[in-house]
Design a protein around this motif. Structure first.
Motif, PDB file in Angstrom:
ATOM      1  N   ARG A 135       0.844  -1.196   0.000  1.00 20.17           N
ATOM      2  CA  ARG A 135       0.000   0.000   0.000  1.00 20.17           C
ATOM      3  C   ARG A 135       0.883   1.253   0.000  1.00 20.17           C
ATOM      4  NH1 ARG A 135      -3.892  -0.053   4.847  1.00 20.17           N
ATOM      5  NH2 ARG A 135      -5.010  -1.584   3.574  1.00 20.17           N
ATOM      6  N   VAL A 136       0.579   2.182  -0.903  1.00 18.07           N
ATOM      7  CA  VAL A 136       1.371   3.402  -1.074  1.00 18.07           C
ATOM      8  C   VAL A 136       0.502   4.633  -0.827  1.00 18.07           C
ATOM      9  CG1 VAL A 136       2.789   4.761  -2.672  1.00 18.07           C
ATOM     10  CG2 VAL A 136       2.785   2.253  -2.818  1.00 18.07           C
ATOM     11  N   ALA A 186       0.323   8.171  -1.851  1.00 17.39           N
ATOM     12  CA  ALA A 186       0.896   8.993  -2.918  1.00 17.39           C
ATOM     13  C   ALA A 186       0.433  10.436  -2.760  1.00 17.39           C
ATOM     14  CB  ALA A 186       0.485   8.445  -4.283  1.00 17.39           C
ATOM     15  N   VAL A 245       0.966   8.459 -11.659  1.00 13.51           N
ATOM     16  CA  VAL A 245       1.367   7.710 -10.462  1.00 13.51           C
ATOM     17  C   VAL A 245       0.434   6.527 -10.219  1.00 13.51           C
ATOM     18  CG1 VAL A 245       1.597   7.821  -7.954  1.00 13.51           C
ATOM     19  CG2 VAL A 245       2.457   9.707  -9.368  1.00 13.51           C
ATOM     20  N   VAL A 246      -0.873   6.780 -10.258  1.00 15.02           N
ATOM     21  CA  VAL A 246      -1.850   5.740  -9.936  1.00 15.02           C
ATOM     22  C   VAL A 246      -1.779   4.562 -10.906  1.00 15.02           C
ATOM     23  CG1 VAL A 246      -4.297   5.200  -9.665  1.00 15.02           C
ATOM     24  CG2 VAL A 246      -3.383   7.333  -8.719  1.00 15.02           C
ATOM     25  N   ILE A 286       1.871   2.520 -10.562  1.00 13.73           N
ATOM     26  CA  ILE A 286       2.072   1.733  -9.347  1.00 13.73           C
ATOM     27  C   ILE A 286       1.030   0.628  -9.241  1.00 13.73           C
ATOM     28  CG2 ILE A 286       2.088   1.827  -6.825  1.00 13.73           C
ATOM     29  CD1 ILE A 286       3.346   4.576  -7.008  1.00 13.73           C
ATOM     30  N   SER A 287      -0.188   0.908  -9.665  1.00 14.87           N
ATOM     31  CA  SER A 287      -1.232  -0.128  -9.648  1.00 14.87           C
ATOM     32  C   SER A 287      -0.881  -1.275 -10.590  1.00 14.87           C
ATOM     33  CB  SER A 287      -2.582   0.482 -10.041  1.00 14.87           C
ATOM     34  OG  SER A 287      -2.996   1.463  -9.113  1.00 14.87           O
ATOM     35  N   VAL A 297      -2.623   2.175  -4.532  1.00 12.56           N
ATOM     36  CA  VAL A 297      -2.308   3.596  -4.391  1.00 12.56           C
ATOM     37  C   VAL A 297      -3.425   4.294  -3.623  1.00 12.56           C
ATOM     38  CG1 VAL A 297      -1.747   5.743  -5.573  1.00 12.56           C
ATOM     39  CG2 VAL A 297      -1.071   3.552  -6.586  1.00 12.56           C
ATOM     40  N   SER A 326      -4.407   7.967  -2.773  1.00 13.59           N
ATOM     41  CA  SER A 326      -4.035   9.292  -3.271  1.00 13.59           C
ATOM     42  C   SER A 326      -4.295  10.393  -2.256  1.00 13.59           C
ATOM     43  CB  SER A 326      -4.825   9.607  -4.551  1.00 13.59           C
ATOM     44  OG  SER A 326      -4.566   8.645  -5.541  1.00 13.59           O
ATOM     45  N   SER A 362       7.669   6.776 -10.103  1.00 13.26           N
ATOM     46  CA  SER A 362       6.611   5.805  -9.815  1.00 13.26           C
ATOM     47  C   SER A 362       7.058   4.386 -10.163  1.00 13.26           C
ATOM     48  CB  SER A 362       5.338   6.166 -10.585  1.00 13.26           C
ATOM     49  OG  SER A 362       4.851   7.424 -10.175  1.00 13.26           O
TER      50      SER A 362
END
Length: 294
Positions: free
Chosen positions: A8-9, A11, A26-27, A30-31, A37, A39, A232
């Protein structure tokens, strides 16, 4: 930290309604690389700031306090805290408190703290940045495990002149000095190369004292958001267990593929790279490692 099957990030970036940058890249990156993610918008813009004028800018500094307060009540846990573009200097304090409250530092499954000090490019600060933000960004860098400035941002963090003819020894010295500010790993993108047809991504790992370099062909085009995309990929790669040089390889290969997929198109470059065409590349293994010791 409780056992979860998916990393889990958190961001912490701006959200631009149009243009492939910040949370818009980013989403999905990384997903695609297998992590969740969560946010945290630092600001909402009608477009990103690269090549657009008269954009709408909504500073969400005050909202972030309530945002993080709710997460604290929920006892949320994160494998990575990853920050990028900030909407105001005060957000450094808010994010620093968030790191203090949410980052696990127990020697086992520590929370990875990544700071991309988004401030400048081509020797100049972005239109929404000033010297106050540069000073505050140095404070945030001190909280990080990894930082990913571009060459210009490294100059501002170190208060060094912007010199595109900086040699290898100078760049290694800068990497070391940035690490002494706090982060264990430092990555500088768009670093000068001896070959004018190349550009370098360079890195330093204080843990083992090694310097790394990945070179790629220089493509004469500027696409906003590639820095967000690169970091990312680094985050996604490290969270799936890759080491630093392999993560560098993944990041460079992905950005190079994205630029090549976009360069032949007639769309305005300010819209960013055609991310949608190359997301699938992130699921491929690194077949040939191009990293080398610097």
């Amino acid at each position: 930290m409780s056992k979860r099957t998916v990393k889990r990030v958190a961001a912490i970036h701006d959200l631009a309604g149009f243009g492939r940058s910040s949370l818009a890249v980013v989403v999905p990156i990384i997903s695609t690389m297998g992590s969740q993610v969560c946010s945290v918008p630092t600001a909402v813009l009608s477009t990103h700031t690269g090549g657009f004028e008269e954009y709408s800018f909504v500073d969400l500094t005050e909202n972030m306090v309530d945002f993080f307060g709710h997460w604290k009540k929920l006892n949320l846990e994160f494998d990575c805290i990853y920050s990028g573009f900030l909407g105001s200097p005060r957000q450094v304090d808010i994010i620093s408190d968030f790191i203090d409250n949410f980052a696990v530092r127990n020697g086992y499954e520590d929370t990875l703290v990544v700071v991309d000090p988004v401030m400048a490019d081509d020797g100049q600060l972005y239109s929404t940045m000033d010297e106050t933000m540069v000073k505050r960004m140095r404070d945030l860098v001190a909280k990080a495990d990894i930082i990913t400035p571009n060459f210009t941002e490294a100059c501002f963090l170190l208060d060094e002149p912007y010199d595109t003819k900086a040699d290898k020894d100078t760049i290694k010295d800068w990497l070391y000095k940035l690490s002494q500010m706090g982060p264990e790993k430092v990555i500088i993108t768009s670093a000068p190369a001896e070959d004018p047809h190349k550009t370098n991504v360079v890195a330093y790992n204080r843990e083992d004292g090694r310097y790394w370099k990945v070179s790629c062909d220089y493509i004469p085009a500027h696409y906003p958001g590639t820095g967000d995309a690169f970091t990312s990929v680094i985050v996604g790669s490290l969270l799936q267990g890759d080491n630093l040089p392999i993560s560098l390889d993944r990041g460079v290969q992905f950005i190079t593929a994205a630029i090549r997929a976009s360069y032949g198109e007639t769309l305005p470059k300010r819209e960013g790279v055609l991310l949608e065409r190359v997301l699938g590349n992130l699921k491929m293994p690194v077949l040939v490692g191009s990293y080398e010791l610097l």
